[in-house]
Design an enzyme around this catalytic site. Structure first.
Site, PDB file in Angstrom:
ATOM      1  N   TYR A 120       7.351   3.749  -2.443  1.00 55.73           N
ATOM      2  CA  TYR A 120       6.606   2.781  -1.636  1.00 55.73           C
ATOM      3  C   TYR A 120       7.500   2.275  -0.515  1.00 55.73           C
ATOM      4  O   TYR A 120       8.639   1.867  -0.763  1.00 55.73           O
ATOM      5  CB  TYR A 120       6.180   1.590  -2.495  1.00 55.73           C
ATOM      6  CG  TYR A 120       4.959   1.843  -3.349  1.00 55.73           C
ATOM      7  CD1 TYR A 120       3.685   1.602  -2.847  1.00 55.73           C
ATOM      8  CD2 TYR A 120       5.079   2.324  -4.643  1.00 55.73           C
ATOM      9  CE1 TYR A 120       2.556   1.824  -3.625  1.00 55.73           C
ATOM     10  CE2 TYR A 120       3.944   2.557  -5.426  1.00 55.73           C
ATOM     11  CZ  TYR A 120       2.691   2.299  -4.900  1.00 55.73           C
ATOM     12  OH  TYR A 120       1.578   2.526  -5.672  1.00 55.73           O
ATOM     13  N   TYR A 122       1.838   9.881 -10.127  1.00 55.15           N
ATOM     14  CA  TYR A 122       2.893   8.943  -9.735  1.00 55.15           C
ATOM     15  C   TYR A 122       3.707   8.576 -10.967  1.00 55.15           C
ATOM     16  O   TYR A 122       3.148   8.451 -12.051  1.00 55.15           O
ATOM     17  CB  TYR A 122       2.189   7.703  -9.172  1.00 55.15           C
ATOM     18  CG  TYR A 122       3.063   6.505  -8.954  1.00 55.15           C
ATOM     19  CD1 TYR A 122       3.770   6.344  -7.769  1.00 55.15           C
ATOM     20  CD2 TYR A 122       3.180   5.519  -9.941  1.00 55.15           C
ATOM     21  CE1 TYR A 122       4.572   5.232  -7.566  1.00 55.15           C
ATOM     22  CE2 TYR A 122       3.983   4.407  -9.739  1.00 55.15           C
ATOM     23  CZ  TYR A 122       4.670   4.276  -8.544  1.00 55.15           C
ATOM     24  OH  TYR A 122       5.469   3.182  -8.357  1.00 55.15           O
ATOM     25  N   ARG A 136       1.598   7.222 -13.874  1.00 53.10           N
ATOM     26  CA  ARG A 136       0.281   6.707 -13.552  1.00 53.10           C
ATOM     27  C   ARG A 136      -0.450   7.836 -12.815  1.00 53.10           C
ATOM     28  O   ARG A 136       0.201   8.635 -12.140  1.00 53.10           O
ATOM     29  CB  ARG A 136       0.370   5.502 -12.591  1.00 53.10           C
ATOM     30  CG  ARG A 136       1.269   4.356 -13.080  1.00 53.10           C
ATOM     31  CD  ARG A 136       0.847   3.048 -12.422  1.00 53.10           C
ATOM     32  NE  ARG A 136      -0.546   2.836 -12.765  1.00 53.10           N
ATOM     33  CZ  ARG A 136      -1.505   2.475 -11.900  1.00 53.10           C
ATOM     34  NH1 ARG A 136      -1.219   2.232 -10.642  1.00 53.10           N
ATOM     35  NH2 ARG A 136      -2.757   2.351 -12.299  1.00 53.10           N
ATOM     36  N   HIS A 152      -2.784   7.204  -6.955  1.00 53.27           N
ATOM     37  CA  HIS A 152      -3.744   6.137  -6.637  1.00 53.27           C
ATOM     38  C   HIS A 152      -3.541   5.578  -5.245  1.00 53.27           C
ATOM     39  O   HIS A 152      -2.447   5.645  -4.689  1.00 53.27           O
ATOM     40  CB  HIS A 152      -3.636   4.999  -7.662  1.00 53.27           C
ATOM     41  CG  HIS A 152      -2.237   4.462  -7.802  1.00 53.27           C
ATOM     42  ND1 HIS A 152      -1.286   5.076  -8.599  1.00 53.27           N
ATOM     43  CD2 HIS A 152      -1.622   3.398  -7.238  1.00 53.27           C
ATOM     44  CE1 HIS A 152      -0.147   4.397  -8.522  1.00 53.27           C
ATOM     45  NE2 HIS A 152      -0.320   3.385  -7.701  1.00 53.27           N
ATOM     46  N   HIS A 193      -4.114   1.892  -3.262  1.00 54.12           N
ATOM     47  CA  HIS A 193      -4.329   0.462  -3.542  1.00 54.12           C
ATOM     48  C   HIS A 193      -5.117  -0.201  -2.409  1.00 54.12           C
ATOM     49  O   HIS A 193      -4.896   0.123  -1.235  1.00 54.12           O
ATOM     50  CB  HIS A 193      -2.992  -0.273  -3.584  1.00 54.12           C
ATOM     51  CG  HIS A 193      -2.139   0.000  -4.758  1.00 54.12           C
ATOM     52  ND1 HIS A 193      -2.186  -0.754  -5.903  1.00 54.12           N
ATOM     53  CD2 HIS A 193      -1.161   0.914  -4.963  1.00 54.12           C
ATOM     54  CE1 HIS A 193      -1.273  -0.311  -6.766  1.00 54.12           C
ATOM     55  NE2 HIS A 193      -0.638   0.710  -6.226  1.00 54.12           N
TER      56      HIS A 193
HETATM   57  C1  DHB Z   1       2.454  -0.737 -11.458  1.00 50.32           C
HETATM   58  C2  DHB Z   1       1.293  -0.516 -10.758  1.00 50.32           C
HETATM   59  C3  DHB Z   1       1.322   0.338  -9.685  1.00 50.32           C
HETATM   60  O1  DHB Z   1       0.238   0.585  -8.943  1.00 50.32           O
HETATM   61  C4  DHB Z   1       2.496   0.973  -9.338  1.00 50.32           C
HETATM   62  O2  DHB Z   1       2.466   1.791  -8.283  1.00 50.32           O
HETATM   63  C5  DHB Z   1       3.635   0.753 -10.066  1.00 50.32           C
HETATM   64  C6  DHB Z   1       3.599  -0.114 -11.115  1.00 50.32           C
HETATM   65  C7  DHB Z   1       2.480  -1.680 -12.564  1.00 50.32           C
HETATM   66  O3  DHB Z   1       1.466  -1.896 -13.209  1.00 50.32           O
HETATM   67  O4  DHB Z   1       3.553  -2.234 -12.798  1.00 50.32           O
HETATM   68 FE    FE Z   2       0.873   1.705  -7.233  1.00 47.02          FE
END
Ligand code: DHB
Ligand code: FE
Length: 260
Positions: A129, A163, A184, A187, A189
């Site tokens: 990020y 991710y 994860r 995604h 956001h």
């Molecule tokens: C979390 C959520 C996210 O979208 C991410 O990119 C990294 C971590 C989390 O829930 O901590």
């Molecule tokens: Fe995220």
């Protein structure tokens, strides 16, 4: 928060942790390992990551419900305002497949919301990020845009691959120690907002991602999983001014009118 509320909630938390210690007959070695771990978690700045992974989904479900999901730890305010046609800020050679996301912002009653604001952010194809991890330039893959007079928008970005959480710190250490994976699904956001409506915090996911059913952050909901359509004919690529195949998908965001 009232004294009563703090005593009730914190008191219950303490009781439940004591119950778990009791039930699992936690040793002094384990107790000290936990204490040392929590100290290091703070020193590494990973408390937001830890809390959002393990607990935000429950707070989210109680407070937003359908169509929303967790914010996670990596939102930054003041992302650049984009101009139409919207393209999320990215490097000339940004890794990843081209994605064109279109959609509408509506009220929960179904009325389009002209001028609704979409604040959007995502990791790059290497899971970094911008403004958080080293690598991407500032505000890479972060931007704000508005829906048009019909509540509609279209933005070009990259398809986010699966991710994994940031590695090398206490969070990864814990997941490894428990034998849990740190993935994860890929995604996007969003925080979607408009005057008179409660802002919607959410994420979009994509069919076929292998982590949809085992998100380490427990933040996938079926209504947030989109299907991608691939476009690889020379005509379609030319129409879009693109030199490579691209994917399209769409979504409707629904905002709750504020009370009163
Ligand atoms: C979390 C959520 C996210 O979208 C991410 O990119 C990294 C971590 C989390 O829930 O901590
Ligand atoms: Fe995220």
């Amino acid at each position: 928060m009232s004294t009563e509320r703090v005593a009730t909630v914190v008191g219950d938390l303490i009781k439940r942790i004591n119950d778990a210690i009791d039930e699992h007959e936690v040793t002094y070695d384990e107790y000290h390992a936990a204490m040392n771990y929590l100290i290091r978690l703070g020193e590494a700045g990973e408390w937001p990551l830890f809390l959002d992974v393990f607990f935000e989904h429950t707070v989210e479900r109680l407070n937003q419900g359908e169509g929303g999901t967790i914010e996670g730890p990596y939102y930054v305010p003041d992302a650049p305002w984009l101009e139409r046609p919207y393209v999320l800020p990215q490097r000339d050679d940004e890794k990843g497949d081209v994605l064109i996301l279109s959609g509408t912002v509506r009220s929960t009653g179904g009325r389009p919301i002209p001028g609704a604001v979409l604040d959007m952010w995502q990791a790059d194809a290497d899971t970094y990020y911008s403004n958080v991890q080293e690598g991407p330039p500032p505000y890479n893959l972060r931007g704000r845009m508005t829906a048009d007079d019909n509540g509609e928008f279209e933005v070009r970005t990259i398809v986010p691959p699966s991710y994994h959480l940031p590695r090398g710190g206490p969070m990864e250490e814990l997941l490894n120690a428990a034998g849990w994976h740190d993935f994860r699904p890929g995604h996007l956001h969003f925080i979607v907002s408009a005057d008179g409506y409660t802002p919607l915090i959410t994420q979009l996911y994509f069919e076929g991602d292998r982590y949809l059913d085992s998100d380490v952050a427990s933040a996938v909901k079926p209504e947030l999983v989109l299907s991608l359509r691939k476009h690889d004919s020379p005509e379609e690529m030319e129409e879009r001014g693109l030199k490579k195949p691209f994917f399209t998908t769409s979504h409707e965001f629904r905002l709750k009118p504020q009370d009163g």
